[in-house]
Each structure stands twice: as C-alpha cells, then as structure tokens.
Scaffold this motif. Structure first.
Motif, PDB file in Angstrom:
ATOM      1  N   GLY A 118       0.812  -1.214   0.000  1.00  0.00           N
ATOM      2  CA  GLY A 118       0.000   0.000   0.000  1.00  0.00           C
ATOM      3  C   GLY A 118       0.843   1.261   0.000  1.00  0.00           C
ATOM      4  N   ARG A 137      -5.371   6.581   1.075  1.00  0.00           N
ATOM      5  CA  ARG A 137      -5.570   5.169   1.413  1.00  0.00           C
ATOM      6  C   ARG A 137      -6.822   4.618   0.727  1.00  0.00           C
ATOM      7  N   LEU A 141      -6.904   1.618  -2.070  1.00  0.00           N
ATOM      8  CA  LEU A 141      -7.707   0.404  -1.868  1.00  0.00           C
ATOM      9  C   LEU A 141      -8.651   0.183  -3.046  1.00  0.00           C
ATOM     10  N   TYR A 156      -2.968  -4.431   1.478  1.00  0.00           N
ATOM     11  CA  TYR A 156      -2.395  -3.092   1.622  1.00  0.00           C
ATOM     12  C   TYR A 156      -1.207  -3.107   2.586  1.00  0.00           C
TER      13      TYR A 156
END
Length: 329
Positions: A118, A137, A141, A156
């Motif tokens: 991630g 984030r 995702l 992640y």
C-alpha cells in the motif's frame, strides 16, 4: 486531415539511436528507430531477447544507464509535442509516473522488499501531489480492487514477498496507473507468470486500456501475446525494425523471414498436433555486433549475395505494412 492525424500522435519517436560506449568507440545498440503511438492505441514491439526492446522502452523515460548507454544527438522522443531528450531532470521527474508510466518485467525486483504494498502504490500519488485524491488510502484500496487484488485492505499492509507473482504484478499495474498516465509502457509484464495468470493480466490490461483510453507500448518476445493485445506490431531484430503492420496483417501475411520464424516458433495448429516447433537457426548476436548488409542474413535460410552486401530499405507492401528485406521489391 493530415493536421488532425499529426496532433493525434501522443508519442512520436524519430531516428532513435542508442549507442554503447566501448574501448573501440561508440557502437549502435538500436539504430534509426522511428515510430508513433496514438491516443488510446496499443503498439507491440516484438523480438527475441537481446534485440534492444527493453533499452528502447527505457530510453523513452530517459532511464538508460549512462554511461555506457546514451542517445545520439539527432534522436528525438516527442511526447505531446515536447522533446523528452531536451527535458531537465526536474521536468523528467514530473513526467515519470504522472504522464508516462512503466510496468517492469520482474515485479520482485521492481518492488521494494522493505515497504508495504500500500505504501509503494501511494508513493507516486503523494510525490505528484494529485489534488483530486482527497484520501490516499481509500483511493489506493479502490485501485487495488480494480486491478483484481482480493481483500485489498489486508494486502495493503502486506510485503512483496507475502504475495504471489500474479498479485505482485497487479500491484505494479496499480502503481503504474495511480496517477492517471496517458501512456503505459509494459516491458514483458507476463514473462515470469504461468499461462493462466498471464491470460488474466493481459485481459486486465486490455480492460484498463479501454476504460482509461490509455496508449500502450507492449514489449514481448511472444507472438501469442501480441495476438491478444496489439493493434499494430513492430518486429525488431538486432536494434532495427524489420517489419511493421497491423496485428491482422502480421498474422495473415507475415513477410520477413524473421517474422515467419517467430510465427513458426509459436505452438498452435499443426505444431500442436505434431508436437514439433520450428526454431530459428542460430542465436541473436550480442548487442553492438557489426554485420555488413542485412542484420538477419547469418540466420536467414533465404539469404542472397545482396543480403550480405547492402542494408535493405523499407518497402511499403500496403499503407500500414512495411518490410525491410531484399526479397521484396
């Protein structure tokens, strides 16, 4: 009409020559290469290992290892009209990942083993300060989900060694697409994967290309892959393009002996029934090898005296089909 076609060329490479500095002086590894890619178009560069495909891709982003590799002064790489050979290092940093992205051949070496997946996908978004991305984030995702990574919230926080080869390659694709580039360069992205995963990755790239109107430069040695993803094809041998055509034309009417040899090496039809492939005799000489005449004549079963004496010029078989071979007039 001509003006519209010219403006539609997202990338235009003109007389690209990549030189290797040696004790004997500079030797061309890629010589006089010219091609273009339009917006939303997929172009495949095909040839055996050692033909100069990867360094051609690296030269577009100015990632050549200098020295010993460097571009000749008359080489031009035009992206949206800007000559990338004249860009400063700061200008190149703003371009890489943002407007042109690259998927490298081996994901395990392309990914940093000490950073989580991630974090690595997030890095170009933060570096380029993509203002439309409010929550990095959540955006990452969603991107991981779009490229087919299952349970992205768990992946992640995973390290590269914790993912399979197919998932690592999907993570690289997510990273390459994270800033919304217009041109994607894929350097044999399916070579290290098994056939099933390879087909999934190719299908994913086709889908993403169509959804995002991406221009795609796909590099491979596998003509079976070309049939699935290309619109136009360039066949490269020892730093030179020997044949160019649409994908339909190249499979329906391959002309250059090297192209025919690559075709005969693909397992399909009668080859599957008999279990016998027809390899091209010999091997690709080292990059920079000086050969008089046609580069392919030492391995060509149809070579004539003229092939050993002079370099073949481009012959237009049709508007989109060009071959460089003395067998055609």
């Amino acid at each position: 009409m001509q003006r519209k076609e010219k403006n539609n060329k997202l990338l235009e490479v003109v007389n690209l020559t990549i030189l290797i500095e040696t004790q004997r002086g500079p030797i061309p590894a890629v010589e006089g290469l010219s091609f273009y890619i339009k917006e939303g178009e997929s172009l495949c560069l095909v040839g055996e290992s050692g033909c100069g495909k990867s360094i051609t891709a690296l030269s577009i982003l100015r990632l050549l290892q200098t020295p010993p590799l460097y571009l000749s002064q008359d080489s031009k790489i035009l992206f949206r009209g800007r000559d990338l050979t004249k860009l400063s290092l700061d200008g190149l940093r703003k371009l890489r990942g943002r407007e042109i992205s690259m998927i490298f051949q081996e994901p395990m070496t392309a990914l940093n083993p000490v950073f989580k997946i991630g974090e690595q996908i997030s890095e170009p978004i933060i570096a380029h300060n993509i203002k439309e991305v409010k929550d990095v984030r959540d955006y990452v995702l969603d991107l991981m989900s779009k490229v087919g990574i299952p349970e992205p919230d768990i992946r992640y926080n995973a390290y590269p060694h914790e993912l399979s080869g197919g998932l690592r390659q999907r993570a690289l694709i997510a990273m390459a697409l994270s800033c919304g580039p217009k041109l994607l360069i894929a350097d044999e992205p399916t070579t290290a994967l098994d056939v099933t995963i390879q087909a999934q990755i190719l299908e994913l790239l086709k889908k993403l290309q169509q959804e995002n109107r991406l221009a795609l430069l796909f590099i491979t040695h596998n003509l079976g892959v070309v049939a699935q993803i290309a619109q136009r094809v360039m066949v490269m041998y020892l730093g030179k393009i020997v044949e160019e055509a649409t994908v339909d034309e190249i499979f329906r009417n391959p002309l250059h002996p090297y192209t025919r040899g690559l075709m005969a090496s693909v397992p399909y039809g009668d080859i599957i029934k008999t279990g016998r492939l027809k390899p091209i005799e010999g091997s690709v000489p080292p990059i920079g090898t000086s050969i008089t005449g046609c580069n392919f004549h030492p391995r060509c079963p149809f070579a004539k005296d003229i092939c050993r004496q002079s370099v073949p010029q481009a012959k237009y078989i049709s508007r989109f089909h060009i071959v460089r071979c003395h067998l055609f007039k």
